[in-house]
Design an enzyme around this catalytic site. Structure first.
Site, mmCIF file in Angstrom:
data_model
loop_
_atom_site.group_PDB
_atom_site.id
_atom_site.type_symbol
_atom_site.label_atom_id
_atom_site.label_comp_id
_atom_site.label_asym_id
_atom_site.label_seq_id
_atom_site.Cartn_x
_atom_site.Cartn_y
_atom_site.Cartn_z
ATOM 1 N N LYS A 22 36.211 -41.681 35.048
ATOM 2 C CA LYS A 22 35.236 -41.039 34.150
ATOM 3 C C LYS A 22 35.206 -39.534 34.405
ATOM 4 O O LYS A 22 35.272 -38.723 33.479
ATOM 5 C CB LYS A 22 33.834 -41.603 34.370
ATOM 6 C CG LYS A 22 32.724 -40.767 33.741
ATOM 7 C CD LYS A 22 31.347 -41.304 34.031
ATOM 8 C CE LYS A 22 30.787 -40.940 35.353
ATOM 9 N NZ LYS A 22 30.141 -39.606 35.413
ATOM 10 N N ASN A 23 35.132 -39.138 35.674
ATOM 11 C CA ASN A 23 34.953 -37.723 36.006
ATOM 12 C C ASN A 23 36.215 -36.889 35.850
ATOM 13 O O ASN A 23 36.180 -35.670 35.970
ATOM 14 C CB ASN A 23 34.357 -37.592 37.412
ATOM 15 C CG ASN A 23 32.917 -38.058 37.420
ATOM 16 O OD1 ASN A 23 32.326 -38.290 36.367
ATOM 17 N ND2 ASN A 23 32.355 -38.213 38.597
ATOM 18 N N CYS A 115 17.704 -33.559 35.710
ATOM 19 C CA CYS A 115 18.483 -34.724 36.130
ATOM 20 C C CYS A 115 17.761 -35.387 37.296
ATOM 21 O O CYS A 115 17.290 -34.698 38.199
ATOM 22 C CB CYS A 115 19.885 -34.282 36.553
ATOM 23 S SG CYS A 115 20.906 -35.649 37.085
ATOM 24 N N ARG A 120 20.138 -29.203 39.148
ATOM 25 C CA ARG A 120 21.556 -29.015 38.773
ATOM 26 C C ARG A 120 21.726 -27.784 37.882
ATOM 27 O O ARG A 120 22.068 -27.896 36.705
ATOM 28 C CB ARG A 120 22.096 -30.261 38.091
ATOM 29 C CG ARG A 120 22.049 -31.487 39.001
ATOM 30 C CD ARG A 120 22.643 -32.694 38.362
ATOM 31 N NE ARG A 120 24.102 -32.662 38.337
ATOM 32 C CZ ARG A 120 24.839 -33.648 37.837
ATOM 33 N NH1 ARG A 120 24.265 -34.712 37.318
ATOM 34 N NH2 ARG A 120 26.156 -33.583 37.842
ATOM 35 N N ASP A 306 28.692 -39.414 45.458
ATOM 36 C CA ASP A 306 28.680 -40.503 44.472
ATOM 37 C C ASP A 306 28.855 -41.883 45.103
ATOM 38 O O ASP A 306 28.814 -42.885 44.394
ATOM 39 C CB ASP A 306 29.766 -40.277 43.411
ATOM 40 C CG ASP A 306 29.491 -39.040 42.558
ATOM 41 O OD1 ASP A 306 30.404 -38.605 41.843
ATOM 42 O OD2 ASP A 306 28.366 -38.517 42.632
ATOM 43 N N ARG A 398 27.132 -46.245 31.825
ATOM 44 C CA ARG A 398 27.601 -44.865 31.678
ATOM 45 C C ARG A 398 28.862 -44.626 32.480
ATOM 46 O O ARG A 398 29.672 -43.763 32.152
ATOM 47 C CB ARG A 398 26.545 -43.886 32.175
ATOM 48 C CG ARG A 398 25.221 -43.955 31.442
ATOM 49 C CD ARG A 398 24.354 -42.830 31.912
ATOM 50 N NE ARG A 398 25.039 -41.581 31.573
ATOM 51 C CZ ARG A 398 24.380 -40.494 31.220
ATOM 52 N NH1 ARG A 398 23.072 -40.530 31.195
ATOM 53 N NH2 ARG A 398 25.016 -39.393 30.914
HETATM 54 C C1 EPZ Z 1 30.329 -33.559 39.440
HETATM 55 O O1 EPZ Z 1 29.101 -33.016 38.934
HETATM 56 C C2 EPZ Z 1 30.310 -35.053 39.098
HETATM 57 N N1 EPZ Z 1 30.161 -35.218 37.666
HETATM 58 C C3 EPZ Z 1 29.118 -35.726 39.800
HETATM 59 O O2 EPZ Z 1 29.215 -37.136 39.570
HETATM 60 C C4 EPZ Z 1 29.225 -35.503 41.294
HETATM 61 O O3 EPZ Z 1 28.085 -36.015 41.920
HETATM 62 C C5 EPZ Z 1 29.319 -33.984 41.590
HETATM 63 O O4 EPZ Z 1 30.418 -33.404 40.861
HETATM 64 C C6 EPZ Z 1 29.547 -33.710 43.070
HETATM 65 O O5 EPZ Z 1 30.671 -34.355 43.543
HETATM 66 C C7 EPZ Z 1 31.281 -35.136 36.891
HETATM 67 O O6 EPZ Z 1 32.378 -34.863 37.326
HETATM 68 C C8 EPZ Z 1 31.098 -35.395 35.426
HETATM 69 P P1 EPZ Z 1 28.552 -29.858 41.221
HETATM 70 P P2 EPZ Z 1 28.861 -31.433 38.907
HETATM 71 O O7 EPZ Z 1 28.475 -28.712 40.281
HETATM 72 O O8 EPZ Z 1 30.137 -30.717 38.755
HETATM 73 C C9 EPZ Z 1 24.971 -27.146 42.862
HETATM 74 C C10 EPZ Z 1 28.538 -39.295 38.907
HETATM 75 O O9 EPZ Z 1 27.776 -40.056 39.529
HETATM 76 N N2 EPZ Z 1 25.323 -26.213 41.774
HETATM 77 O O10 EPZ Z 1 29.772 -29.990 42.058
HETATM 78 O O11 EPZ Z 1 27.772 -31.192 37.922
HETATM 79 C C11 EPZ Z 1 24.420 -28.486 42.333
HETATM 80 O O12 EPZ Z 1 23.055 -28.403 42.048
HETATM 81 C C12 EPZ Z 1 28.187 -37.796 38.810
HETATM 82 O O13 EPZ Z 1 29.597 -39.639 38.368
HETATM 83 C C13 EPZ Z 1 24.707 -24.989 41.725
HETATM 84 O O14 EPZ Z 1 23.865 -24.660 42.559
HETATM 85 O O15 EPZ Z 1 28.298 -31.192 40.390
HETATM 86 C C14 EPZ Z 1 24.753 -29.424 43.477
HETATM 87 O O16 EPZ Z 1 23.771 -29.355 44.447
HETATM 88 C C15 EPZ Z 1 26.794 -37.494 39.242
HETATM 89 N N3 EPZ Z 1 25.055 -24.128 40.710
HETATM 90 C C16 EPZ Z 1 26.080 -28.873 43.999
HETATM 91 O O17 EPZ Z 1 26.174 -27.525 43.545
HETATM 92 C C17 EPZ Z 1 26.003 -24.455 39.771
HETATM 93 O O18 EPZ Z 1 26.295 -23.648 38.869
HETATM 94 C C18 EPZ Z 1 27.320 -29.641 43.536
HETATM 95 O O19 EPZ Z 1 27.242 -29.826 42.135
HETATM 96 C C19 EPZ Z 1 26.613 -25.713 39.841
HETATM 97 C C20 EPZ Z 1 26.263 -26.575 40.856
#
Ligand code: EPZ
Length: 419
Positions: A22-23, A115, A120, A306, A398
């Site tokens: 999915k990701n 969320c 996020r 995850d 999902r």
């Molecule tokens: C991806 O989300 C995945 N989603 C998430 O999987 C996964 O949990 C996450 O990466 C971490 O591995 C998809 O790929 C569709 P991040 P993403 O930006 O990219 C902070 C699932 O269960 N952050 O790497 O949105 C954020 O708040 C989902 O399949 C900022 O501060 O996650 C978090 O604490 C849930 N500023 C950390 O970084 C930003 O601009 C990592 O988030 C972006 C993120």
């Protein structure tokens, strides 16, 4: 709305075939906006999140054809505005920003809402777009990007909780058509980021270093169509391995990349399970009593956030004290209250869960809150006494393709009923 009934106590034996990721599929589908030519994407799982992304691409003007496991997209002429009604359904919609900016030098996309797994923001994404020359304005709940010209530049993706996966993807997609060289420092190293880079390279992009913290992109004039197969879903595979740990005698997951699952295999071995890995299969079987663990999540190649909820469901069964800390999403513990309803003893001191394992769970009505929490409740139900009734199962659909049918085929007893 459906609910799921999990009848506990049935042993799992056999092989579960893993679906496409999915990701990986979500950003790759968004990246098809970068060319006017047709792209054929294979191994696309049948999930509601995929459906949402295809709906957004249709709204943006793409010709979208869908067949089992395959999506064909042609983005001949596109618009650059994606409304709240579409984007609010799925956070990952944010990854249309990069391709729209890269191709059309503008985008007007609704900001994703809140969320349940925690804070996020997308500040790191926006920082990347600004570095490439875009003007960024957040107004009326929308992100508006505009760039008379784009130019390669150096960008750092490190934030409070480490790097960002979709942020790295978005900047990569915005940079592939930007004249000059873009360097992404502290990039995410996830296999899904590598898969997106490989897809972009198959379209004609020039990218080096994907899978490391330093990605270098040399902008090209245009990209062409391609036919691409996404990688297997390592989180679905990890979830099924934990199902095997909780209720299995001998469970094999097939069509997996074992090299993507080191950070899951290792703790399962440390918890006392026997794991045999081959190129595209992993088999798990018990090997004495379950041992407690201390685990901390971190970006890849660390232990994935995850998989945190699913490991909580397993460690409830390990006599002794286990400790799990989530550094990536410190608030991501919605499953704890529901596992406690089933008899688990878990104390929360964010970002840490302290689990006193007692090995005994009883079935109860529980509420799914998000994708991975709902998977954890289903796994806990496999070993619980009696029936666990999981409400709001749309969360599980999902991200897991036919999870109940796949588990029933290896011995589980799971029913899907109308709520
Ligand atoms: C991806 O989300 C995945 N989603 C998430 O999987 C996964 O949990 C996450 O990466 C971490 O591995 C998809 O790929 C569709 P991040 P993403 O930006 O990219 C902070 C699932 O269960 N952050 O790497 O949105 C954020 O708040 C989902 O399949 C900022 O501060 O996650 C978090 O604490 C849930 N500023 C950390 O970084 C930003 O601009 C990592 O988030 C972006 C993120």
């Amino acid at each position: 709305m459906d609910k799921i009934l999990v009848h506990g106590g049935h042993k799992l034996n056999g092989t579960v075939r893993i679906s496409g990721s999915k990701n990986s599929a979500l950003p790759i589908l968004a990246a098809t906006l970068l060319t006017r030519e047709k792209c054929v994407i294979r191994g696309v799982p049948d999930l509601s999140d995929i459906h949402y992304m295809l709906t957004i691409l249709s709204h943006l003007g793409c010709d979208v054809e869908r067949a089992s496991g395959v999506a064909s997209i042609k983005a001949e002429t596109i618009r650059t505005e994606a409304p709240y009604d579409l984007v609010r359904k799925m956070r990952a919609s944010v990854c249309v920003l990069g391709p729209l900016l890269g191709r059309e030098h503008e985008a007007n996309v609704s900001l994703p809402g809140g969320c349940v797994i925690g804070d996020r923001p997308i500040d790191l994404h926006l920082r990347g777009f600004e570095a490439l020359g875009a003007a960024v304005r957040v107004q009326g709940g929308n992100v508006r990007l505009f760039a008379p010209t784009l130019r390669g530049n150096s960008v750092n993706m490190r934030g409070t909780h480490g790097t960002t996966v979709l942020g790295t993807d978005n900047v990569m997609m915005a940079a592939v058509l930007a004249p000059g060289v873009t360097e992404i420092h502290d990039a995410a190293e996830e296999p899904e980021v590598v898969d997106l880079a490989n897809f972009l390279i198959a379209m004609g992009a020039k990218i080096e270093g994907a899978g490391t913290r330093h990605i270098v992109i040399e902008g090209v004039k245009e990209l062409h169509g391609t036919d691409y197969t996404v990688i297997p879903d390592r989180i679905e595979a990890g979830t099924m391995l934990v199902a095997g740990a909780i209720a299995g005698e001998r469970l094999t997951v097939s069509r997996v990349r074992a090299d993507h699952l080191g950070a899951v295999i290792e703790p399962l071995r440390a918890a006392g399970f026997h794991l045999e890995t081959q190129d595209s299969t992993i088999t798990i079987s018990p090997n004495g009593s379950i041992k407690p663990l201390h685990l901390e999540t971190s970006p890849y190649p660390g232990f994935p956030t995850d998989m945190q909820a699913q490991m909580c469901a397993l460690l409830v069964r390990a006599p002794g004290v286990s400790v799990i800390t989530d550094h990536v999403f410190p608030q991501r513990f919605m499953h704890v209250a529901e596992l406690s309803r089933m008899g688990a003893q878990i104390k929360l001191q964010h970002p840490t869960a302290i689990i006193t394992g007692n090995g005994h769970l009883s079935g109860a009505p529980v509420m799914a809150s998000d994708l991975r929490a709902s998977a954890a409740l289903l796994l806990a139900g496999l070993a619980a006494e009696g029936v666990t009734e999981i409400n709001r199962v749309y969360h599980i659909d999902r991200g897991y393709e036919q999870i109940d049918e796949k588990l029933n085929a290896v011995g589980a007893k799971i029913e899907r009923v109308k709520a």
